[in-house]
Write an enzyme that holds these catalytic residues in place. Structure first.
Site, short mmCIF file in Angstrom:
data_model
loop_
_atom_site.label_atom_id
_atom_site.label_comp_id
_atom_site.label_asym_id
_atom_site.label_seq_id
_atom_site.Cartn_x
_atom_site.Cartn_y
_atom_site.Cartn_z
CD GLU A 186 42.93 39.01 38.26
OE1 GLU A 186 43.44 38.60 39.32
OE2 GLU A 186 42.36 38.25 37.44
CG HIS A 209 45.31 35.70 38.03
ND1 HIS A 209 44.73 36.24 39.15
CD2 HIS A 209 46.00 34.60 38.43
CE1 HIS A 209 45.05 35.50 40.20
NE2 HIS A 209 45.83 34.50 39.80
CB CYS A 265 43.27 32.37 40.89
SG CYS A 265 44.85 31.53 41.23
#
Length: 196
Positions: A170, A168, A83
């Site tokens: 994660e 993202h 990001c």
């Protein structure tokens, strides 16, 4: 040891959690506490997201980011930008930053070029988004992924092990994202073990 620089994202701890679950030693450091000497001794570096909007930063402060993170360009260890980290890698290499449609949802990412980061992925896959800026593809970088919201969803340096993504991986709800992080660890030469 993987060093994760927390650039201000509340999701940074999730990066650490995913790596820890895969038995990868990692350390989260704040953007005001990292030491270049320690980063250079790391097996890899991950640059997190951030609430900062680069397109709204006045000139002097914008230049501050360019100076503070200029070292990233000369690192010899693998680097992954997520990001804001993706945008930072972009502007450090000559890309332009700009506003895009705010996106806090899942998007379909289309592979533009194949890369080890997306090994065993389909040509299209879903990833979680949380951004309102996009960065153009820097000169000479390889374009890896695109979506209807953001043209440059993923890119890689043509020579260095420097890769970045706008989305993202994660997010604790994404299987593809965790597989991508595991692939980055393999690119960094680290054995990935799944927790039993």
């Amino acid at each position: 040891m993987v060093t994760i620089i927390n650039l201000g994202s509340k999701k940074t701890e999730q990066i650490s959690e995913v790596l820890t679950a895969k038995k990868i030693a990692n350390k989260v450091v704040s953007e005001n506490e990292f030491r270049l000497a320690e980063i250079q001794k790391s097996s890899a570096l991950i640059l997190s997201g951030s609430p900062v909007l680069l397109s709204e930063i006045p000139g002097d402060e914008y230049a501050h980011y360019m100076i503070k993170y200029d070292f990233v360009k000369s690192l010899t260890i693998p680097v992954l930008g997520i990001c804001f980290g993706h945008q930072l890698i972009g502007i450090l290499h000559g890309a332009r930053i700009g506003k895009c449609t705010p996106d806090r949802d899942w998007q379909t990412i289309k592979q533009v070029n194949q890369h080890q980061l997306f090994s065993d992925f389909d040509d299209e896959y879903k990833m979680k988004q949380d951004h309102q800026e996009c960065v153009t593809l820097p000169p000479h970088f390889i374009h890896l992924g695109t979506s209807v919201i953001c043209e440059n969803e993923a890119m890689a340096h043509p020579v260095k092990k420097m890769i970045s993504v706008q989305f993202h991986p994660e997010s604790l709800a994404t299987e593809h994202g965790h597989a991508m992080l595991a692939n980055f660890m393999r690119i960094a030469g680290m054995p990935v073990r799944e927790r039993a």
